[in-house]
Design a protein around this motif. Structure first.
Motif: not given
Length: 802
Positions: A712-728
């Motif tokens: 779960g999560g994404n770049t902007d959640t406390v539980h951060q789990a970011a993805f590189v934009p060119d590889e969503p």
């Protein structure tokens, strides 16, 4: 029939061979070993999570044993790390790693580390030498090497203090900014002109907090940025051309224990093995526990008997690019203040597997730093400007003296005295002690510029843009026992516009920090369980803002109407099973593409949305996640030129813009996840794989990699789990690499977990045993008292001199 039996037999033989290779290199962790070089006896108790608790009578023996233990569990990782820092990957990987080695040799991590080595104080040198001696004692016993060495067919060289210092430069690089965004800004100016390029600079949201509260409007910086863009256009000639973490601490008035509680979760790339290694070190007047870097003595994040601390990246701008004028008659001379100056020239020999002769890289170094023009992306048909990189880590530093002093600090005064030597990477430290005090300090060298803000490359032939010194340590942002009774940082802005020095414009957007502060203020008294829930919090503040616009839509298409209904019912949590969260993420991505990608062109848009210039050393850039802030500000208006069709320039209203993005998102999700919208769960798209460098090659991925796992999560959640934009939408960027909750009232009740396991060897039960705990937001205890440790002991190894 015989063919099937033969194939089965071959498979069985291969499996047995692999299992044999995996098991033969597992280290000895039980019994007694004679270890020349020790002054006394050392006991290493590994608990049931594989964490070593090292007890020694002498400080040198303690670091010796730590080096030995690191080598036992993480030798391959240590070898890879020093090869990264030294630019020696091509020696074992061949041509595929040559460009990376050229990059590393040009920037000069090892050259900078050598300068640090020559100025080490005696205590730090002694610790590094003892640590190296422990690593080399392991190697001298000629143990069976981990599988990676067998596959790549080489043996490690002896470890040196220089190897440790070099890895420090690599970590500093990973946590420093902003040379790459300077290039991006220059290219945006060239494509769009000054005004439109400046409009793409996302401002820090006013509702999001600064670490040191201020009454001054955070948005005032925008006019200064525009001025910088205008100045840049004058000499770039563009007018004619038409890179996360959380920490927080509360004092005893907000803690259920009546003493401080401190939390930290540094966000770094997911990998196998983990970047961190847990250690508990006792001896020579030192008692400390937490996480270390394999290859480095001591503890980087954790606590001793008196104080605890955690860190996040401070994001100050500590890198500038200077355009140099090179003498056309002598490529080793550059102009400065009307005169030609001799450059330093470093000759780097890069050995490449499969080549008989080394590749020679001639690095020209000006007063500002190495010229990196040959290793940065450029537009086809454009002249190459000689760009020299100035970076705080390329100057002689004292980082490891600070690390050693932190181990011993027992109060705020000693803690801040240690931080005086913490030069790079600049970090946000939160602090707590047994006396009930809490605090915060941004530690690191932050340059003062004679002119400008370091946003774009500047002329190097004049003294107008030189660095004139550092922000004085006493004037760096800090607070002690703040009136709100807590401190929180999440790579967000740390000061308001009334702060007298420029730090950066590259802060992350502050949504994580705002959510953390909201949660800290939601209860009068907080517990470790509350902190654990915060670590796993996936509430999306930007999602809530965008959902307000999406919920107001009245689509004609049945599928789009159903998608809007999911959004209207959403609780704004990006859990792995959320359908609305998936729709939000897909729509946001399409909005970004429509607003920016179509107008900037594919390559420039890729960089603007956050993709870095180099897959290993610059996978993302400082714009990561910030374009979403600009998008939300654009949506405040009914019309915007950024809503228009890129080809026809036909204007669109906000609703037309949103409906088009929604249609494109639905089409993308139907293709990826099927026709049944109720099955479009976020975790089906958003997955994390813990990858090993050799796991990129099949079938080695089956041995070394773990995952993918829904997350779960994404770049902007406390539980951060970011993805590189060119590889969503795969999590290949960063996530919580380690979590700790430190209970100052009782050290033995503190908690920790990192991403995978203590061992770097796939044959070990501790290679991946922490993954289930990490995924569920659970922890293991940070054992402190000797009785606790012995009660949870799995193995005991005694090292003695004879």
């Amino acid at each position: 029939m015989w063919i099937i039996l033969a194939i089965t037999l071959v498979i069985i033989v291969l499996v047995l061979v692999v299992l044999t290779l995996l098991n033969r290199s597992l280290p000895i962790t039980q019994g007694r070993l004679t270890m020349p070089g020790l002054a006394g006896e050392v006991t290493v108790i590994r608990d049931k999570w594989g964490v070593p608790h090292i007890y020694a009578g002498h400080l040198r023996d303690l670091f010796f044993a730590q080096g030995y233990v690191h080598a036992q569990d993480r030798l391959w990782q240590m070898e890879l790390n020093r090869r990264i820092g030294s630019g020696r990957l091509a020696e074992i990987f061949g041509e595929v790693a040559l460009d990376t080695d050229r990059f590393i040799r040009t920037v000069g991590f090892r050259r900078a580390a050598q300068a640090d080595l020559e100025t080490l104080d005696e205590e730090t040198r002694s610790a590094l030498e003892a640590y190296a001696a422990g690593v080399n004692a392991f190697l001298a016993a000629r143990p069976p090497l981990p599988l990676e060495f067998t596959i790549l067919r080489f043996k490690p060289e002896p470890w040196t203090p220089l190897d440790t210092l070099t890895w420090g430069k690599v970590m500093a690089w990973n946590l420093s900014i902003n040379w790459d965004t300077e290039i991006l800004r220059a290219r945006l100016i060239a494509r769009l002109g000054v005004e439109r390029a400046a409009a793409l600079e996302p401002m820090y949201p006013k509702a999001n907090p600064a670490v040191i509260p201020s009454e001054v409007d955070y948005g005032q910086l925008s006019t200064r940025i525009l001025d910088q863009y205008r100045q840049a256009a004058n000499w770039l000639g563009t007018s004619r051309a038409g890179v996360g973490s959380n920490n927080w601490v509360v004092d005893g008035t907000k803690s259920a224990t009546g003493q401080p509680l401190l939390a930290n979760d540094p966000h770094l790339a997911l990998q196998m093995p983990s970047i961190w290694y847990e250690n508990h070190l006792v001896g020579g007047g030192l008692e400390i526990t937490g996480v270390s870097f394999p290859g480095v003595p001591g503890v980087i994040i954790g606590h001793n008997a008196k104080i605890a601390w955690g860190v996040t990246n401070g994001f100050p701008d500590v890198q500038d690019l200077y355009i140099e004028k090179i003498n056309p008659e002598n490529p080793h001379q550059y102009e400065y203040q009307g005169e030609w100056h001799e450059a330093q020239v470093a000759r780097e020999e890069i050995r490449v597997k499969g080549r008989a002769e080394p590749v020679i890289e001639e690095v020209v170094i000006t007063r500002h730093g190495p010229i990196i023009s040959g290793i940065v992306p450029r537009e086809e048909g454009k002249d190459v400007l000689p760009l020299a990189l100035r970076w705080t880590a390329l100057q002689s530093g004292t980082l490891f003296r600070a690390v050693m002093a932190l181990q011993r600090a027992s109060n705020w005064q000693e803690f801040t005295a240690a931080l005086r030597d913490w030069d790079v990477p600049a970090q946000n430290f939160v602090y707590a002690d047994v006396e009930g005090n809490i605090g915060y300090y941004l530690a690191g060298r932050v340059p003062i510029r004679a002119k400008g803000m370091g946003l774009v490359p500047v002329p190097g032939w004049t003294d107008e843009y030189e660095w004139t010194g550092w922000i004085p340590f006493e004037e760096l942002p800090h607070t002690f026992n703040p009136p709100q009774h807590y401190v929180a940082t999440a790579n967000n802005r740390v000061v308001g516009d009334d702060y007298p020095y420029f730090i950066t414009v590259e802060w992350m957007n502050g949504y994580r920090a705002r959510r953390i502060c909201d949660l800290l203020e939601s209860k009068e008294r907080l517990t470790a369980e509350d902190f654990a829930a915060m670590h796993m919090d996936v509430y999306s503040l930007p999602g809530r803002e965008l959902a307000r616009y999406l919920s107001a839509l009245e689509p004609e298409d049945e599928q789009a109407r159903r998608a809007v209904e999911f959004i209207r019912a959403w609780d704004f949590n990006l859990t792995p099973d959320s359908v609305a969260g998936t729709i939000f993420e897909a729509v946001q991505l399409q909005l970004l593409r429509l607003a920016f990608a179509d107008k900037l062109g594919p390559e420039l848009a890729q960089y603007y949305l956050g993709t870095g210039f180099h897959p290993l050393l610059s996978a993302v850039n400082a714009y990561m996640g910030r374009s979403a802030v600009l998008l939300l500000s654009l949506l405040e208006n009914e019309t915007s030129p950024w809503f228009a069709d890129a080809e026809t320039e036909q204007p669109r209203t906000r609703d037309e813009f949103l409906l088009l993005a929604l249609d494109k998102a639905i089409a993308e999700l139907r293709e990826a996840l099927g026709e049944d919208m109720s099955s479009w769960q976020w975790g089906r798209l958003h997955q994390a794989t813990l990858s090993h460098p050799l796991g990129r090659v099949k079938p080695l991925n089956l041995i070394f990699n773990r995952g993918p796992f829904p997350i779960g999560g994404n770049t902007d959640t406390v539980h951060q789990a970011a993805f590189v934009p060119d590889e969503p939408y795969a999590v290949k960027s960063w996530c919580a690499s380690y979590r700790q909750i430190v209970d100052v009232s009782d050290w033995g009740r503190s908690l920790a977990i990192h991403t995978n396991g203590q061992s770097g060897q796939p044959g070990s039960r501790h290679y991946a045993d922490m993954i289930p705990l990490w995924r569920k937001g659970e922890y293991h205890p940070m054992l402190w008292e000797r009785a606790q440790v012995e009660a949870a002991a799995e193995t005991t190894l005694v090292l003695s001199s004879g």
